[in-house]
Enzyme design. Structure first.
Site, PDB file in Angstrom:
ATOM      1  CB  SER A   3       6.185   5.873  -1.797  1.00 45.14           C
ATOM      2  OG  SER A   3       5.784   5.370  -2.874  1.00 45.14           O
ATOM      3  CG  LEU A  21      -1.980  -1.063   1.180  1.00 40.26           C
ATOM      4  CD1 LEU A  21      -3.091  -0.766   2.225  1.00 40.26           C
ATOM      5  CD2 LEU A  21      -3.167  -0.573  -0.159  1.00 40.26           C
ATOM      6  CB  CYS A  22       3.886   2.328  -0.349  1.00 41.90           C
ATOM      7  SG  CYS A  22       4.951   0.550  -0.366  1.00 41.90           S
ATOM      8  N   GLY A  23       1.755   2.684  -3.127  1.00 41.55           N
ATOM      9  CA  GLY A  23       1.931   2.977  -4.421  1.00 41.55           C
ATOM     10  C   GLY A  23       2.942   2.105  -5.414  1.00 41.55           C
TER      11      GLY A  23
END
Lengths: 286, 135
Positions: A240, A87-89
């Site tokens: 990010s 879940l950090c792009g």
């Protein structure tokens, strides 16, 4: 026409997702601040270490220390630094992509590539592709100098024993919350910063002798580099994640707006149909 | 740059611990203590576990240091350390506990044990912290 109840369900689910992404964004923002501070605070030590090494290295012949000696790059170790959590792009995907293209480029020759990973994401990715790892570490989200030291030590040991001829690291360099650079940097053999032509190296007194000092400082310099790469990677991860969650939150708002519009239209349509039915029923009675 | 002070900077991998103007520094070198006054010739050495003392006017201050390097260049001195703690930052309870733990372990294992010197070093660090905190 979509069912009213279904739309209502969608709206509430989008809203609860939005709450989660919003919370994650705020957590990431505060963690980013901390991580950024550690990156900045760790810099003086790392920079000074590089300077001291440079001033020592100009005085010592390159063959004096195994970590300064260049060999033909036959066996290359690549260390990939990712995060444990998702879940950090595109944070992890981008690092892995850079690592893959590096391996492809280097692998075309006769070079053999050895892989080491830091972070669960890289580990899982390469394990699925049947890679074996030289070093395998998790990335807890806080950098620890002793962890960097133990990673650095195993890398140095392999290099000194001739198991590897060069060591590269694929990681994310931290510029700001918005911009991060994915880079593949060479860690070994070491290339000390050269003094500029007109710069005269200061004549130092050494205690113990320069050889002993150099042998002591070089490994420490490697640990410091690994440590700062870890710090940068962690700060980038939070940055990010923050941007990714911010845009997720925005998307959720847009989605709710669209769905609400849809819902109101459907409701209006239902009311109109109902009215029509009543009116036509009443007319039929007359 | 002529000056009658030394700019003393102490940094650990995590942060810059200290950045002050001082009159004199006494540091624990690996081959014995050494003192630095303003104008000292360029000098690079290793630092071992102990107390680094610096003087500002007539005031003496101490820092608990562990292994690292010191670079002296006339009017500045940079010390790079694995760990450095100012007296105010030292957690005396924790240091005391670390000391007891290390002492306990040392009593159990023999000199041949490969952990012996590690424990000895741990004891050394704990004792050092305690001394500095109590000054």
């Amino acid at each position: 026409m979509a069912n009213l109840k279904d739309i209502r369900k969608r709206i509430s689910s989008v809203k609860s997702t939005q709450q989660i992404t919003k919370a994650m964004q705020m957590v990431a923002a505060s963690k980013l601040k901390k991580a950024k501070d550690s990156v900045v605070q760790a810099r003086p030590y790392a920079i000074k270490m590089g300077d001291v090494l440079a001033s020592l290295a100009v005085r010592v012949k390159p063959g004096k220390h195994p970590l300064l000696e260049r060999r033909d790059e036959k066996k290359i170790e690549l260390l990939v630094i990712t995060s444990d959590r998702g879940l950090c792009g595109g944070f992890n995907t981008n690092v892995i992509k850079a690592a893959d293209s590096f391996m492809k480029e280097k692998g075309e020759g006769s070079e053999e590539i050895l892989l080491s990973v830091i972070g669960r994401k890289a580990r899982d990715h390469y394990r699925r592709r049947d890679w074996e790892f030289k070093t395998e570490e998790l990335n807890s989200g806080t950098a620890d100098f002793s962890q960097a030291e133990s990673i650095g030590r195993t890398i140095i040991d392999r290099y000194v024993e001739g198991e590897t001829d060069a060591v590269y690291v694929a990681f994310t360099e931290f510029k700001s919350a918005m911009t991060q650079n994915i880079v593949v940097k060479r860690l070994l053999p070491l290339e000390p910063k050269m003094l500029a032509e007109d710069e005269i190296p200061v004549e130092y007194l050494y205690e113990p002798s320069e050889d002993v000092l150099l042998a002591d400082i070089i490994p420490r310099h490697i640990y410091t580099q690994v440590f700062s790469m870890l710090l940068e990677s962690i700060a980038s991860e939070h940055g990010s994640r923050m941007t990714a969650m911010d845009s997720a939150t925005k998307n959720a708002s847009e989605m709710t707006a669209k769905l609400t519009l849809l819902y109101n239209r459907a409701r209006q349509a239902a009311i109109t149909t109902e009215l029509m039915e009543i009116v036509s029923g009443a007319e039929a009675l007359n | 740059m002529e000056s009658d002070k030394i700019r003393l900077k102490i940094a650990s991998p995590y942060r810059e611990v200290l950045d002050v103007e001082v009159d004199e520094v006494i540091a624990p070198g690996e081959e014995g203590q050494f003192g630095v006054l303003p104008g000292h010739t360029p000098f690079l050495t290793t630092v071992s576990v102990g107390q680094l003392t610096y003087r500002q006017g007539s005031q003496l201050k101490h820092v608990a240091v562990s292994h690292g390097y010191a670079e002296v260049e006339y009017y500045k001195m940079i010390v790079l350390l694995d760990a450095a703690e100012l007296p105010d930052d030292i957690d005396l309870d924790r240091a005391e506990k670390a000391r007891l733990r290390a002492e306990g372990r040392l009593a159990e294992i023999s000199l041949e044990d490969k952990d012996y010197f590690e424990e000895l070093a741990a004891l050394d660090r704990a004792m050092n912290r305690i001394t500095v905190a109590k000054i």
